[in-house]
Every structure is written in structure tokens, then in C-alpha cells.
Design a protein around this motif. Structure first.
Motif, PDB file in Angstrom:
ATOM      1  N   LEU A 316       5.136 -29.661 -19.932  1.00  0.00           N
ATOM      2  CA  LEU A 316       3.771 -30.155 -19.781  1.00  0.00           C
ATOM      3  C   LEU A 316       3.269 -30.066 -18.346  1.00  0.00           C
ATOM      4  CD1 LEU A 316       3.435 -33.334 -22.041  1.00  0.00           C
ATOM      5  CD2 LEU A 316       2.562 -31.034 -22.443  1.00  0.00           C
ATOM      6  N   LYS A 317       4.143 -29.806 -17.421  1.00  0.00           N
ATOM      7  CA  LYS A 317       3.715 -29.724 -16.013  1.00  0.00           C
ATOM      8  C   LYS A 317       2.739 -28.557 -15.840  1.00  0.00           C
ATOM      9  CE  LYS A 317       8.125 -31.600 -14.388  1.00  0.00           C
ATOM     10  NZ  LYS A 317       7.598 -32.929 -14.086  1.00  0.00           N
ATOM     11  N   LYS A 318       1.616 -28.840 -15.217  1.00  0.00           N
ATOM     12  CA  LYS A 318       0.540 -27.851 -15.130  1.00  0.00           C
ATOM     13  C   LYS A 318       0.975 -26.577 -14.417  1.00  0.00           C
ATOM     14  CE  LYS A 318      -3.294 -31.142 -15.431  1.00  0.00           C
ATOM     15  NZ  LYS A 318      -4.503 -31.693 -14.766  1.00  0.00           N
ATOM     16  N   TRP A 319       1.846 -26.710 -13.444  1.00  0.00           N
ATOM     17  CA  TRP A 319       2.230 -25.519 -12.673  1.00  0.00           C
ATOM     18  C   TRP A 319       3.043 -24.539 -13.505  1.00  0.00           C
ATOM     19  CZ3 TRP A 319       7.350 -24.319 -11.954  1.00  0.00           C
ATOM     20  CH2 TRP A 319       8.288 -25.344 -12.137  1.00  0.00           C
ATOM     21  N   LYS A 320       3.532 -24.982 -14.671  1.00  0.00           N
ATOM     22  CA  LYS A 320       4.304 -24.088 -15.532  1.00  0.00           C
ATOM     23  C   LYS A 320       3.428 -23.279 -16.484  1.00  0.00           C
ATOM     24  CE  LYS A 320       8.797 -26.279 -15.407  1.00  0.00           C
ATOM     25  NZ  LYS A 320      10.023 -26.608 -16.165  1.00  0.00           N
ATOM     26  N   ALA A 321       2.143 -23.617 -16.569  1.00  0.00           N
ATOM     27  CA  ALA A 321       1.262 -22.950 -17.528  1.00  0.00           C
ATOM     28  C   ALA A 321       1.236 -21.423 -17.359  1.00  0.00           C
ATOM     29  CB  ALA A 321      -0.147 -23.526 -17.433  1.00  0.00           C
ATOM     30  N   PRO A 322       1.108 -20.875 -16.146  1.00  0.00           N
ATOM     31  CA  PRO A 322       1.108 -19.403 -16.019  1.00  0.00           C
ATOM     32  C   PRO A 322       2.401 -18.774 -16.534  1.00  0.00           C
ATOM     33  CG  PRO A 322       0.266 -20.421 -14.022  1.00  0.00           C
ATOM     34  CD  PRO A 322       0.836 -21.528 -14.848  1.00  0.00           C
ATOM     35  N   TYR A 323       3.533 -19.409 -16.258  1.00  0.00           N
ATOM     36  CA  TYR A 323       4.818 -18.876 -16.723  1.00  0.00           C
ATOM     37  C   TYR A 323       4.890 -18.896 -18.245  1.00  0.00           C
ATOM     38  CZ  TYR A 323       9.870 -18.509 -17.414  1.00  0.00           C
ATOM     39  OH  TYR A 323      11.112 -18.123 -17.841  1.00  0.00           O
TER      40      TYR A 323
END
Length: 580
Positions: A316-323
Motif C-alpha cells: 500500500l505504500k505509495k512509492w511502490k505504485a510505479p513498481y
């Protein structure tokens, strides 16, 4: 776009997509689909990535954002109802859980006046016609339909603990909740294929968009029906909020769902005369059942914290969305799953003939809008009664089609419903308290240990419950004095050239998510409307609670396996642990 069509379908959602495909298969028939939302663009990951399902709800680009009137038995709360604002309708933003309901649902439909051809045997071939079940076709499941679905792996440590806990609690496993036996627990089918959402639009409209006899207009809001006497001859609509259009139709088919179809009928003067006059509409056809009989599934989340790092919370961490997005493009990773990979159905008491409680297990503690409690890792079950006896309504407030109707479900308004909720919470807690969760359980987060008595449970449900997003039954099929739609033709009673095909025509809500039943109704309705010979009924054996033995044919080797696998205590014994 032409000036006249054989069929004008109002609503490009689940039912509208299926009807457009089937009716336009006849090259001599012209079909127009009018969808008030926008197109489901192929490059939109918030629609097509299964794991992104939490983002469209509440987003005005995807969601019409309905809400109820203050619910009198839920502390005056207004309950939000997300409805798809895009081609494919709510099938483009829902949880992608594919559940037909119980065979008993359709046998119950057949007990209503005029509904004898809507029993399970008559519905089964239409379920099979629409399906491509990747787990394999058999007596109960289809293998060559337009709607492809995969079965969730449900293999993570938390899912394994959940299934073990259900068995420890005294409940059976089943191999397919959409097959021979619904009652029990299993991995769920989901309308996902190769890591992408299989909405009704993607399954039924995308493959046939090139047909010369099919036109699809998005951003097209129907504002009224055209009449000659009791016959509907066309529709008025507004394109992109500005340009006004009129199109003639041999038939108009309303597929707007449980809110919009009764709203448009009432705006056109079809409904209860008193309701219409109070809204400033002149009555044309007296049908007091329009907008009445509204039903839904209410649900709560029982959430636990998890002391081991095995949930999907880190994703759920936003910084993981691109990955996540990059992996999803190659059909890999967490983005390919809707995460509702398993669950089940049980009876909370021995008075009900088939399951009245549905479980969805989720390996994270999170709300549908993506908000999560503090504390990191967790897990939860979504639970709620399946066959509540509460009834609500949809009623226009005035004659302006731009204004949303007044919606009230009357959740928790009956003694039976409140009692079932107590049984529901106790059953769910019984499962989550089993030894299988001992190495994971960090304590109950919601509702929490302070909620114990019947009264405290009902108060918590009134405060915290959300809709499972299954509104239905507000323009029911039948022939009684509250019926709206003729079950033999889908025509609106007392009219010509006007039909309704969507969840509003259910006489009673089905036991499970309603996408699959809506698609079945649309498949069957397509034959009724086109004048095709209906598919022959299929009398497949199904599990009946309390029958003592499975009803496979005599000598079938599955009988012995089912005897061993499904021998369970009574519902009361399973919940309380008491054996009499």
C-alpha cells in the motif's frame, strides 16, 4: 449515429454490454448503446489493473457517488453507494468476485407468479453460456463463453490459515462455490484473465465494436422517453452535457441498474401515481412497484492485526505504485490480483435451507477506499447476511433528470435482520479465534473486545457497516400487483416497446455478489427479446443442506468423497462448539 434503431439500450454497464453483443449478432438488427459515463480506455490502469480496485470508488471520474437518504436504523447515516461512471458500468470498478448465488435463489424465484421458467435448471445453461471458466468446464461450469475468469490461488500463509481455521471451526471445504456445492469454503473465481479485469465491456463489447450494425455513444445521458400512446418510440438524451438529441427506436431497453432504471421509469410517468404527482410528474402508466422492493447486502469488516510480516500491507505504500504498475504490464506481481482470492458460505442457524452468510477473506486490514488502521500488517473478513428481509425504495424527488433520486434501504429495520447480524458476528469471530491463526493473531482491531453483547454488536453494525454494493430488485419481474417487468418478455407491464434488463428485475437478491446473476439475466433476456428459442433447462445435481447425502447419481464415486468431506455439525454447534 443514425436517426433510428431497432434497439436502443440505455446503459452500457453489465447487462447493457451483454445485450448489445447478443442482439447485434443478427446483422439485420441495428443497435445503439447510450452510456452516460465515459469510455473504458484500454490504457487506464485504474480500471484494468485488478489491484487498483480501491481507487475508482469515490473518484468522480469513475463513480456516480450515490448515497442513501439518512438511514433511520443506522443513526441517520447516509451510506455511500459507488456506481460505475464508465462503459462497463460497475463491472469496471467492482471487486471482480464472480459468484452465481445459490441454486436455491433461483428455485425461490420460480415460486413467484409467472416466474416458473427462472428456476435454477432454466438459468444454469445461461450461466454456462457466458463463462470461460479457466479452472475447467464441467456439468455446472461453462468453458467457451465471452467472460473469462480465473480462480484465485489463495495460497499465501494467511489464506492457508483461514481455510484451516474454517475446518477447525467445523465448516466444510468445497471445490467450487459456483458448482455442485456452494456451502463451504474455497478459492473464489474472479473475472480476471492474464492479470487484467474482465469487465462486461471488455468481455462483450470490445470484441464486437467493429460491427456495422452496432453504435456505442458515451457521455450520453438519457433525459426522457418518447411515447405514442402506451408505446415507447424513442429517447431524448444529452451528449457531453450540452447537445440535445432524439433517436427513434423499435424497442428501448433500460439497463441503468437498480437506481437509474426505476428513476427513468418514474420520470417518464411509469410508477406509483402518488409518488409521481408529488414529484411533479404526470402519471402515464400505473405501476406501484416501480422503485419499491429495493434490496442490498450490508457488510462489516472484522479486522485483526498480524504479528508476522505476511500480509500485503507493504504494497500500500505509495512509492511502490510505479513498481507494481511496471510488473503488472508484464502480467506479474501483486497488481494482477484483486486479493479477494477466497472465502465461503455458511448457515448461521438450522432454520435456513441454504447459506445466509458470505465470507470474503483479505490478507490485509484495509477499508474498501484504501484507508487502513494503524499498526501495519493485518487480515480481515468481510461478512454480512445474504437474505435479509429488509426492503427499501428508490423515488424521484422532482421532474429534473439531472437530480439523483431518493434512495433508502432501511438497513437493520427488522428483528430478523438484527438477529442475523448477531449470528453473523459470532460466527465470524468463532472462525478467527481458531488455533490456525494463533501464530499470526495480534488481536482484534475491529470491532474490538469492547463489543460483546447483542446490543453492542447491533450498535457497532449501525455505526460501521458499509454496503457490499449489490443494489437490486427495484423493478422486479413477476405478475403480482407489485411486479414491474413481465418475466416472459422483459417488457414493462402496461407498455409496448419498453423493457428493463438489469439487477432491478430480480424479485429477490441472490446469495453472493450480483455481477454473475446480472449477466445471466442479460443472456437469457437476449433470447427472450430476440425471439430465439430459449436454451433447454439442465437438471444438474446440486447439494441441498439437510438432505443427508449428496445427490449425485447413484453409484457416482464422488458420493463417498463428499460424505467424508462434508460431514459437519449443525450450524449452531459449529458456531458455539457445542455438540448435543
Amino acid at each position: 449515429m443514425k436517426q433510428s434503431y431497432d434497439y436502443v439500450i440505455v446503459g452500457g454497464g453489465s447487462a447493457g454490454s451483454a445485450l448489445a453483443n447478443r442482439l447485434s449478432a443478427d446483422e439485420s438488427t441495428s443497435v445503439l448503446v447510450l452510456e452516460a459515463g465515459r469510455s473504458d480506455f484500454v490504457f487506464d490502469p485504474l480500471i484494468h489493473m485488478p489491484a487498483a480496485l480501491m481507487f475508482p470508488a469515490g473518484n468522480p471520474l469513475y463513480d456516480w457517488a450515490y448515497e442513501t437518504e439518512p438511514e433511520p436504523f443506522m443513526n441517520g447515516r447516509r451510506v455511500a453507494h459507488a456506481r460505475g461512471k464508465v462503459l462497463g458500468g460497475s463491472s469496471s470498478i467492482n471487486g471482480m468476485i464472480f459468484q452465481r448465488g445459490n441454486p436455491g435463489d433461483y428455485d425461490k424465484w420460480a415460486t413467484f407468479d409467472g416466474m416458473q421458467d427462472w428456476d435454477y435448471a432454466h438459468c444454469l445453461p445461461y450461466f454456462k453460456r457466458m463463462e470461460s471458466c479457466m479452472a475447467g468446464a464441467d456439468t455446472w461450469r461453462g468453458g467457451s463463453g465471452p467472460l473469462k475468469m480465473e480462480r484465485g490461488p489463495a495460497s499465501s500463509p494467511l489464506f492457508q490459515a483461514f481455510f484451516e481455521a474454517t475446518e477447525q471451526a467445523g465448516y466444510p471445504r468445497t471445490d467450487d462455490v459456483n458448482g455442485y456445492r456452494q456451502e463451504g469454503f474455497a478459492p473464489f473465481d474472479r473475472n480476471v484473465f492474464h492479470g487484467s479485469r474482465m469487465s462486461a465491456s471488455r468481455s462483450y463489447l470490445w470484441p464486437v465494436r467493429g460491427r456495422p450494425n452496432l453504435d456505442i455513444a458515451t457521455l450520453a445521458t438519457v433525459t426522457g422517453l418518447r411515447w405514442q400512446g402506451d408505446r415507447v418510440t424513442g429517447v431524448d438524451f444529452v451528449r457531453a452535457g450540452r447537445r440535445r438529441h432524439t433517436v427513434q427506436a423499435g424497442e428501448v431497453i433500460l439497463c441503468g441498474g437498480a437506481f437509474n432504471s426505476p428513476q427513468l421509469l418514474q420520470l417518464a410517468g411509469v410508477g406509483d401515481p402518488e409518488t409521481l404527482r408529488s414529484a411533479g410528474v404526470t402519471p402515464r402508466v400505473e405501476l406501484p412497484g416501480v422503485g419499491e422492493n429495493l434490496q442490498d447486502h450490508l457488510e462489516v469488516y472484522l479486522q485483526h492485526s498480524c504479528v508476522q510480516p505476511v500480509s500485503i500491507a507493504p504494497w500500500l505504500k505509495k512509492w511502490k505504485a510505479p513498481y507494481i504498475g511496471a510488473e503488472w504490464l508484464f502480467n506479474r506481481g501483486v497488481g494482477t490480483s484483486n486479493h479477494f482470492e477466497g472465502g465461503g458460505f455458511i448457515r448461521t442457524n438450522d432454520e435456513v435451507a441454504y447459506p445466509n452468510l458470505m465470507f470474503h477473506f483479505l490478507p490485509i486490514a484495509v477499508r474498501y477506499d484504501g484507508s487502513a488502521p494503524e499498526g501495519g500488517h493485518g487480515y480481515q473478513v468481510h461478512v454480512g447476511p445474504m437474505n435479509s428481509d429488509v426492503r427499501g425504495h428508490v423515488r424521484i424527488k422532482d421532474a429534473d433528470p439531472r437530480h439523483k433520486p431518493a434512495i433508502r434501504f432501511n438497513y437493520l429495520s427488522t428483528e430478523r435482520d438484527r438477529q442475523e447480524w448477531v449470528e453473523v458476528i459470532r460466527a465470524a469471530r468463532h472462525i478467527l479465534a481458531q488455533p490456525a491463526f494463533a501464530t499470526f493473531d495480534g488481536g482484534e482491531l475491529s470491532p474490538g473486545p469492547s463489543v460483546q453483547t447483542d446490543e453492542e454488536i447491533i450498535d457497532w453494525v449501525a455505526q460501521d457497516a458499509e454496503t457490499a454494493l449489490h443494489p437490486s430488485c427495484s423493478a422486479k419481474m413477476g405478475t403480482d400487483d407489485q411486479a414491474v417487468v413481465d418475466p416472459a418478455s422483459m417488457r414493462v407491464q402496461g407498455t409496448e416497446g419498453l423493457r428493463v434488463v438489469d439487477a432491478s428485475v430480480f424479485p429477490t437478491i441472490t446469495n453472493g455478489n450480483i455481477f454473475a446473476p446480472v449477466m445471466m439475466v442479460a443472456e437469457k433476456a437476449a433470447d427472450l427479446i430476440a425471439g430465439n428459442t430459449p436454451l433447454a433447462p439442465e437438471h444438474a445435481p446440486v447439494y441441498r443442506a439437510g438432505a443427508g447425502m449428496p445427490i449425485h447419481p447413484q453409484g457416482d464415486p464422488r458420493n463417498q468423497a463428499w460424505d467424508a468431506k462434508t460431514a459437519v455439525p449443525s450450524a449452531e454447534q459449529a458456531i458455539t462448539g457445542v455438540t448435543r
